[in-house]
Design an enzyme around this catalytic site. Sequence first.
Site, PDB file in Angstrom:
ATOM      1  N   GLY A  92     -14.262  28.272  19.459  1.00  0.00           N
ATOM      2  CA  GLY A  92     -15.679  28.583  19.589  1.00  0.00           C
ATOM      3  C   GLY A  92     -15.921  30.035  19.933  1.00  0.00           C
ATOM      4  O   GLY A  92     -15.056  30.892  19.724  1.00  0.00           O
ATOM      5  N   GLY A  93     -17.077  30.313  20.475  1.00  0.00           N
ATOM      6  CA  GLY A  93     -17.466  31.699  20.737  1.00  0.00           C
ATOM      7  C   GLY A  93     -16.999  32.244  22.075  1.00  0.00           C
ATOM      8  O   GLY A  93     -17.224  33.412  22.379  1.00  0.00           O
ATOM      9  N   ASP A 128      -5.244   9.133  11.253  1.00  0.00           N
ATOM     10  CA  ASP A 128      -5.337   7.677  11.346  1.00  0.00           C
ATOM     11  C   ASP A 128      -6.484   7.245  12.261  1.00  0.00           C
ATOM     12  O   ASP A 128      -7.469   6.667  11.821  1.00  0.00           O
ATOM     13  CB  ASP A 128      -4.021   7.102  11.891  1.00  0.00           C
ATOM     14  N   GLN A 174      -2.123   1.910  11.446  1.00  0.00           N
ATOM     15  CA  GLN A 174      -2.951   2.482  12.517  1.00  0.00           C
ATOM     16  C   GLN A 174      -4.418   2.717  12.178  1.00  0.00           C
ATOM     17  O   GLN A 174      -5.308   2.380  12.964  1.00  0.00           O
ATOM     18  CB  GLN A 174      -2.336   3.808  13.008  1.00  0.00           C
ATOM     19  N   GLU A 192      -0.458   9.439   8.426  1.00  0.00           N
ATOM     20  CA  GLU A 192      -1.084  10.415   9.336  1.00  0.00           C
ATOM     21  C   GLU A 192      -0.838  11.895   8.979  1.00  0.00           C
ATOM     22  O   GLU A 192      -1.758  12.653   8.754  1.00  0.00           O
ATOM     23  CB  GLU A 192      -0.557  10.139  10.757  1.00  0.00           C
TER      24      GLU A 192
HETATM   25  N1  COA Z   1       0.068 -11.827   1.729  1.00  0.00           N
HETATM   26  C1  COA Z   1       0.713 -11.411   0.614  1.00  0.00           C
HETATM   27  N2  COA Z   1       0.821 -10.126   0.266  1.00  0.00           N
HETATM   28  C2  COA Z   1       0.241  -9.217   1.073  1.00  0.00           C
HETATM   29  C3  COA Z   1      -0.447  -9.573   2.242  1.00  0.00           C
HETATM   30  C4  COA Z   1      -0.515 -10.957   2.564  1.00  0.00           C
HETATM   31  N3  COA Z   1      -1.151 -11.378   3.651  1.00  0.00           N
HETATM   32  N4  COA Z   1      -0.903  -8.457   2.822  1.00  0.00           N
HETATM   33  C5  COA Z   1      -0.514  -7.415   2.070  1.00  0.00           C
HETATM   34  N5  COA Z   1       0.190  -7.868   1.007  1.00  0.00           N
HETATM   35  C6  COA Z   1       0.777  -7.085  -0.062  1.00  0.00           C
HETATM   36  C7  COA Z   1      -0.238  -6.403  -0.923  1.00  0.00           C
HETATM   37  O1  COA Z   1      -0.811  -7.305  -1.831  1.00  0.00           O
HETATM   38  C8  COA Z   1       0.603  -5.312  -1.569  1.00  0.00           C
HETATM   39  O2  COA Z   1       1.271  -5.866  -2.672  1.00  0.00           O
HETATM   40  P1  COA Z   1       1.223  -5.228  -4.153  1.00  0.00           P
HETATM   41  O3  COA Z   1       1.574  -3.777  -3.990  1.00  0.00           O
HETATM   42  O4  COA Z   1       2.248  -6.042  -4.860  1.00  0.00           O
HETATM   43  O5  COA Z   1      -0.141  -5.408  -4.685  1.00  0.00           O
HETATM   44  C9  COA Z   1       1.672  -5.032  -0.534  1.00  0.00           C
HETATM   45  O6  COA Z   1       1.506  -6.027   0.481  1.00  0.00           O
HETATM   46  C10 COA Z   1       1.730  -3.680   0.110  1.00  0.00           C
HETATM   47  O7  COA Z   1       0.499  -3.130   0.506  1.00  0.00           O
HETATM   48  P2  COA Z   1       0.417  -1.526   0.777  1.00  0.00           P
HETATM   49  O8  COA Z   1      -0.902  -1.197   1.328  1.00  0.00           O
HETATM   50  O9  COA Z   1       0.803  -0.810  -0.488  1.00  0.00           O
HETATM   51  O10 COA Z   1       1.517  -1.305   1.916  1.00  0.00           O
HETATM   52  P3  COA Z   1       2.680  -0.209   2.007  1.00  0.00           P
HETATM   53  O11 COA Z   1       3.452  -0.571   3.220  1.00  0.00           O
HETATM   54  O12 COA Z   1       3.453  -0.058   0.762  1.00  0.00           O
HETATM   55  O13 COA Z   1       1.898   1.182   2.273  1.00  0.00           O
HETATM   56  C11 COA Z   1       0.365   2.616   3.444  1.00  0.00           C
HETATM   57  C12 COA Z   1       1.404   1.470   3.533  1.00  0.00           C
HETATM   58  C13 COA Z   1      -0.223   2.806   4.815  1.00  0.00           C
HETATM   59  C14 COA Z   1       1.078   3.907   2.995  1.00  0.00           C
HETATM   60  C15 COA Z   1      -0.731   2.226   2.421  1.00  0.00           C
HETATM   61  O14 COA Z   1      -1.251   0.971   2.765  1.00  0.00           O
HETATM   62  C16 COA Z   1      -1.870   3.243   2.311  1.00  0.00           C
HETATM   63  O15 COA Z   1      -1.724   4.313   1.727  1.00  0.00           O
HETATM   64  N6  COA Z   1      -3.022   2.906   2.876  1.00  0.00           N
HETATM   65  C17 COA Z   1      -4.230   3.711   2.786  1.00  0.00           C
HETATM   66  C18 COA Z   1      -4.179   4.898   3.714  1.00  0.00           C
HETATM   67  C19 COA Z   1      -3.908   4.533   5.119  1.00  0.00           C
HETATM   68  O16 COA Z   1      -4.614   3.776   5.752  1.00  0.00           O
HETATM   69  N7  COA Z   1      -2.883   5.181   5.680  1.00  0.00           N
HETATM   70  C20 COA Z   1      -2.630   5.190   7.089  1.00  0.00           C
HETATM   71  C21 COA Z   1      -1.945   4.035   7.570  1.00  0.00           C
HETATM   72  S1  COA Z   1      -1.867   4.210   9.324  1.00  0.00           S
END
Ligand code: COA
Length: 415
Positions: A247-248, A168, A17, A139
């Site tokens: 607020g106030g 988010d 998001q 979030e």
């Molecule tokens: N091709 C191949 N691999 C891909 C890819 C693609 N097109 N796009 C993503 N990946 C891989 C990444 O390389 C990563 O692999 P690695 O861990 O082996 O290096 C993997 O996908 C996962 O990415 P990640 O961001 O860790 O996803 P997740 O599902 O585990 O975590 C979140 C999701 C949201 C918790 C995390 O991305 C995060 O904390 N983001 C920052 C804060 C944020 O925006 N949070 C709110 C989200 S609404």
Amino acid sequence: MSKALDGVRILDFTHVQSGPTCTQLLAWMGADVVKVERVGSGDITRGQLRDIPDVDSLYFTMLNHNKRSITIDTKNPNGKAVLEALVKRCDVLVENFAPGVLDRMGLTWERIQSLNPRMIVASVKGFGPGPYEDCKVYENVAQCAGGSASTTGFDDGPPLVTGAQIGDSGTGLHLALGIVAALYQRITTGRGQQVLAAMQDGVLNLCRVKLRDQQRLDRLHVMEEYPQFPNGSFGEAVPRAGNASGGGQPGWILKCKGWETDPNAYIYFITQAPVWEDICKVIGEEGWITDPDYATPKARLPRLMQIFARIEEWTKTKTKFEAMDILNKHDIPCGPILSMKEIANEPSLRKTGTVVEVDHPTRGKYLTVGNPIKMSDSPTEVTRSPLLGEHTEEILVELGYTKDQVATLRAEGAI
Ligand code: COA
């Protein structure tokens, strides 16, 4: 008509998001947003909270309008070459991966700079540098760590998260501002830069008034406009203030006619000082206009809950819309508690494009929230979200790949 961000190319590496809300805003302002997704599955939200089997969820469609989708396996060497070609061609890379993911993909800041020194790299992370910088964040974690949850809810209840996605979507909005500012600065410097919006920081920015109150509490040990005053007690930290105004001008949510059966038959009522006389007349308490216990804002503070209870006796005799009509005639600030159903059907929001109906090839018609920012010279036309990989070939051809090369990349799973 031209758009504010015409000609700006966004390499949209966002998912879920926070990042997608940012790039959707940029797309609405005219940027060409190319969303890079995993081969075969795409953004995880395509399949989450589905209401129709095998069709992109509303979660996905409502966050990814006006974008193009390309699938790339960034762990495949030829896929990575496509990604790097996009880095060379785009102005901004936006990402919200977990900390370290971009580096592990080989896209370090140094590598990106060597490919394209004008590239702006914009990131959402859960936390900025510090003890939690390596944590994954969603979030509600941000709402809790940014001061929202501890200050939301009622004094006798647990911390509460809000329905508004301030962690988010709120952070996505912050990031979008950072990006357009960096694009503006690049006009004079010719250089890209890194833009970071941490979700904890974004939430705290939106909770600014509560840090204000913390310091008032530290100094005064009491806050007279909080519902805890004068009978409850204050501890060391800003307490949850129920529905008190931040607020106030004191405010509270009051029941309206029908509250027994309609969970949204309520109105937010503000006892704004300049219209106190009108409030007294409307509710039939003319005596309060001159009574020293009620005549001044200061005198009213210790009896706010009793005052709101009396006003509620009046609001309970009116529907929230009847109360709105009467109170607005007197310039008394108030607001109906609108349900999502009421908002979805509100004609004025449809007229302004704040609520928009969109047609989608596999889902059919659905409602979405349009661009909340209205610009007279850059109007927004909301178009549907892309199907997974819908523009892969089109984008590769723009990058100079031949159709045969595209076929080869596809055959080896790189795209
Ligand atoms: N091709 C191949 N691999 C891909 C890819 C693609 N097109 N796009 C993503 N990946 C891989 C990444 O390389 C990563 O692999 P690695 O861990 O082996 O290096 C993997 O996908 C996962 O990415 P990640 O961001 O860790 O996803 P997740 O599902 O585990 O975590 C979140 C999701 C949201 C918790 C995390 O991305 C995060 O904390 N983001 C920052 C804060 C944020 O925006 N949070 C709110 C989200 S609404």
